[in-house]
Motif scaffolding. Sequence first.
Motif, mmCIF file in Angstrom:
data_model
loop_
_atom_site.group_PDB
_atom_site.id
_atom_site.type_symbol
_atom_site.label_atom_id
_atom_site.label_comp_id
_atom_site.label_asym_id
_atom_site.label_seq_id
_atom_site.Cartn_x
_atom_site.Cartn_y
_atom_site.Cartn_z
ATOM 1 N N GLY A 1 -40.559 -13.036 -65.394
ATOM 2 C CA GLY A 1 -40.872 -12.726 -66.785
ATOM 3 C C GLY A 1 -39.884 -11.745 -67.394
ATOM 4 N N ALA A 2 -39.519 -10.705 -66.656
ATOM 5 C CA ALA A 2 -38.556 -9.725 -67.165
ATOM 6 C C ALA A 2 -37.177 -10.365 -67.346
ATOM 7 C CB ALA A 2 -38.469 -8.533 -66.211
ATOM 8 N N THR A 3 -36.798 -11.240 -66.435
ATOM 9 C CA THR A 3 -35.530 -11.947 -66.571
ATOM 10 C C THR A 3 -35.555 -12.879 -67.773
ATOM 11 O OG1 THR A 3 -35.186 -11.810 -64.181
ATOM 12 C CG2 THR A 3 -33.880 -13.443 -65.367
ATOM 13 N N GLY A 4 -36.684 -13.537 -67.981
ATOM 14 C CA GLY A 4 -36.828 -14.392 -69.158
ATOM 15 C C GLY A 4 -36.735 -13.602 -70.447
ATOM 16 N N LEU A 5 -37.320 -12.400 -70.479
ATOM 17 C CA LEU A 5 -37.235 -11.557 -71.667
ATOM 18 C C LEU A 5 -35.795 -11.112 -71.908
ATOM 19 C CD1 LEU A 5 -38.566 -10.090 -74.025
ATOM 20 C CD2 LEU A 5 -39.032 -8.184 -72.453
ATOM 21 N N ALA A 6 -35.088 -10.749 -70.846
ATOM 22 C CA ALA A 6 -33.678 -10.367 -70.995
ATOM 23 C C ALA A 6 -32.871 -11.540 -71.540
ATOM 24 C CB ALA A 6 -33.118 -9.897 -69.656
ATOM 25 N N LEU A 7 -33.129 -12.724 -71.027
ATOM 26 C CA LEU A 7 -32.449 -13.926 -71.519
ATOM 27 C C LEU A 7 -32.757 -14.152 -72.997
ATOM 28 C CD1 LEU A 7 -30.798 -16.523 -70.910
ATOM 29 C CD2 LEU A 7 -32.976 -17.605 -70.312
ATOM 30 N N ALA A 8 -34.016 -13.973 -73.390
ATOM 31 C CA ALA A 8 -34.404 -14.158 -74.788
ATOM 32 C C ALA A 8 -33.738 -13.120 -75.689
ATOM 33 C CB ALA A 8 -35.927 -14.092 -74.932
ATOM 34 N N ALA B 1 -51.021 -9.491 -64.421
ATOM 35 C CA ALA B 1 -49.618 -9.065 -64.531
ATOM 36 C C ALA B 1 -48.703 -10.272 -64.704
ATOM 37 C CB ALA B 1 -49.213 -8.263 -63.294
ATOM 38 N N ALA B 2 -48.984 -11.349 -63.971
ATOM 39 C CA ALA B 2 -48.187 -12.568 -64.116
ATOM 40 C C ALA B 2 -48.306 -13.112 -65.535
ATOM 41 C CB ALA B 2 -48.639 -13.623 -63.102
ATOM 42 N N ALA B 3 -49.518 -13.150 -66.060
ATOM 43 C CA ALA B 3 -49.726 -13.654 -67.420
ATOM 44 C C ALA B 3 -48.978 -12.798 -68.433
ATOM 45 C CB ALA B 3 -51.216 -13.687 -67.747
ATOM 46 N N LEU B 4 -49.034 -11.499 -68.265
ATOM 47 C CA LEU B 4 -48.365 -10.595 -69.199
ATOM 48 C C LEU B 4 -46.852 -10.791 -69.172
ATOM 49 C CD1 LEU B 4 -48.725 -7.715 -70.863
ATOM 50 C CD2 LEU B 4 -47.577 -6.924 -68.808
ATOM 51 N N PHE B 5 -46.251 -10.732 -68.007
ATOM 52 C CA PHE B 5 -44.792 -10.793 -67.922
ATOM 53 C C PHE B 5 -44.249 -12.178 -68.254
ATOM 54 C CE2 PHE B 5 -45.117 -6.676 -66.022
ATOM 55 C CZ PHE B 5 -43.929 -6.071 -66.360
ATOM 56 N N LEU B 6 -44.941 -13.226 -67.833
ATOM 57 C CA LEU B 6 -44.442 -14.572 -68.117
ATOM 58 C C LEU B 6 -44.536 -14.921 -69.595
ATOM 59 C CD1 LEU B 6 -45.835 -16.432 -64.994
ATOM 60 C CD2 LEU B 6 -43.444 -15.886 -65.477
ATOM 61 N N ALA B 7 -45.407 -14.238 -70.339
ATOM 62 C CA ALA B 7 -45.543 -14.502 -71.778
ATOM 63 C C ALA B 7 -44.492 -13.776 -72.614
ATOM 64 C CB ALA B 7 -46.933 -14.093 -72.252
ATOM 65 N N LEU B 8 -43.783 -12.819 -72.060
ATOM 66 C CA LEU B 8 -42.849 -12.005 -72.843
ATOM 67 C C LEU B 8 -41.761 -12.810 -73.564
ATOM 68 C CD1 LEU B 8 -42.451 -8.877 -70.531
ATOM 69 C CD2 LEU B 8 -43.621 -9.005 -72.731
ATOM 70 N N PRO B 9 -41.062 -13.741 -72.912
ATOM 71 C CA PRO B 9 -39.990 -14.455 -73.636
ATOM 72 C C PRO B 9 -40.503 -15.287 -74.814
ATOM 73 C CG PRO B 9 -39.768 -14.800 -71.279
ATOM 74 C CD PRO B 9 -41.073 -14.116 -71.498
ATOM 75 N N MET C 1 -27.968 -26.593 -75.335
ATOM 76 C CA MET C 1 -28.331 -25.323 -74.747
ATOM 77 C C MET C 1 -29.604 -24.758 -75.397
ATOM 78 S SD MET C 1 -27.502 -23.308 -72.453
ATOM 79 C CE MET C 1 -26.873 -21.818 -71.844
ATOM 80 N N ARG C 2 -29.703 -24.912 -76.723
ATOM 81 C CA ARG C 2 -30.881 -24.431 -77.447
ATOM 82 C C ARG C 2 -32.146 -25.094 -76.911
ATOM 83 N NH1 ARG C 2 -31.386 -20.381 -79.275
ATOM 84 N NH2 ARG C 2 -33.243 -20.333 -78.092
ATOM 85 N N THR C 3 -32.059 -26.406 -76.665
ATOM 86 C CA THR C 3 -33.217 -27.146 -76.162
ATOM 87 C C THR C 3 -33.630 -26.637 -74.781
ATOM 88 O OG1 THR C 3 -32.460 -29.072 -77.392
ATOM 89 C CG2 THR C 3 -34.101 -29.451 -75.686
ATOM 90 N N LEU C 4 -32.660 -26.355 -73.922
ATOM 91 C CA LEU C 4 -32.950 -25.859 -72.580
ATOM 92 C C LEU C 4 -33.622 -24.487 -72.644
ATOM 93 C CD1 LEU C 4 -32.748 -26.035 -69.494
ATOM 94 C CD2 LEU C 4 -30.469 -25.000 -69.701
ATOM 95 N N LEU C 5 -33.102 -23.595 -73.470
ATOM 96 C CA LEU C 5 -33.697 -22.266 -73.597
ATOM 97 C C LEU C 5 -35.117 -22.343 -74.155
ATOM 98 C CD1 LEU C 5 -30.610 -20.276 -74.881
ATOM 99 C CD2 LEU C 5 -31.688 -20.106 -72.631
ATOM 100 N N ASP C 6 -35.316 -23.177 -75.172
ATOM 101 C CA ASP C 6 -36.663 -23.346 -75.721
ATOM 102 C C ASP C 6 -37.619 -23.899 -74.666
ATOM 103 O OD1 ASP C 6 -35.846 -22.374 -78.159
ATOM 104 O OD2 ASP C 6 -35.604 -24.347 -79.075
ATOM 105 N N LEU C 7 -37.128 -24.806 -73.840
ATOM 106 C CA LEU C 7 -37.945 -25.366 -72.754
ATOM 107 C C LEU C 7 -38.310 -24.286 -71.739
ATOM 108 C CD1 LEU C 7 -39.158 -27.918 -71.420
ATOM 109 C CD2 LEU C 7 -36.986 -28.168 -70.215
ATOM 110 N N ILE C 8 -37.372 -23.421 -71.421
ATOM 111 C CA ILE C 8 -37.644 -22.324 -70.485
ATOM 112 C C ILE C 8 -38.717 -21.396 -71.047
ATOM 113 C CG2 ILE C 8 -36.655 -20.223 -69.468
ATOM 114 C CD1 ILE C 8 -34.017 -21.822 -69.164
#
Length: 171
Positions: A137-144, A52-60, A1-8
């Motif tokens: 990006g926001a979903t990725g940050l919540a996941l992180a 905006a895409a660059a900003l949000f996708l970089a958050l996680p 699971m750790r590997t999958l999250l790091d890949l995301i």
Amino acid sequence: MRTLLDLIYRAMAWLSMLGMAAAFAVVALGVLARQMDWDVPGLDGYAGYAIAAALFLALPATFQRNEHIRVTLLMEKASMRWRGVLQVWSLLSASALCAFLAWYCVRMVWMSYTTHDISQSMDATPLWIPQLTMAVGATGLALACVDATLSHLLGRPFFQHAPAGEAARVE
């Protein structure tokens, strides 16, 4: 699971880099278009969407690398016992706030899609398309944030890089 999250997180960072490259390309095209007296409608909007895409996708990935700005004044002054309590409270609060942000962003994309909302510029871009990167990006940050909370509670390291003088796992 750790590997999958790091890949995301890594994949989202690469997509963020593509967003920055796209923003550069659109701005360069705009400069060239002005010099050549071309009329290319919507370039300002597309540059904004790419940024905006660059900003949000970089958050996680930025969160995972512990590179977000953190105010630790209270934690530094607290005893070790209270520091742990504050850390859990901070991670739980961040998880809740980021989950709300992600939910709101996904809802906004769905509303724009179902109402056929378009940009007000001449290009008339369907707004759900650029909003989708914000929601991802926001979903990725919540996941992180949830990942960091669970990692902290289970005593596992989450942060890849720590600021100078700090351990990778926040104590």
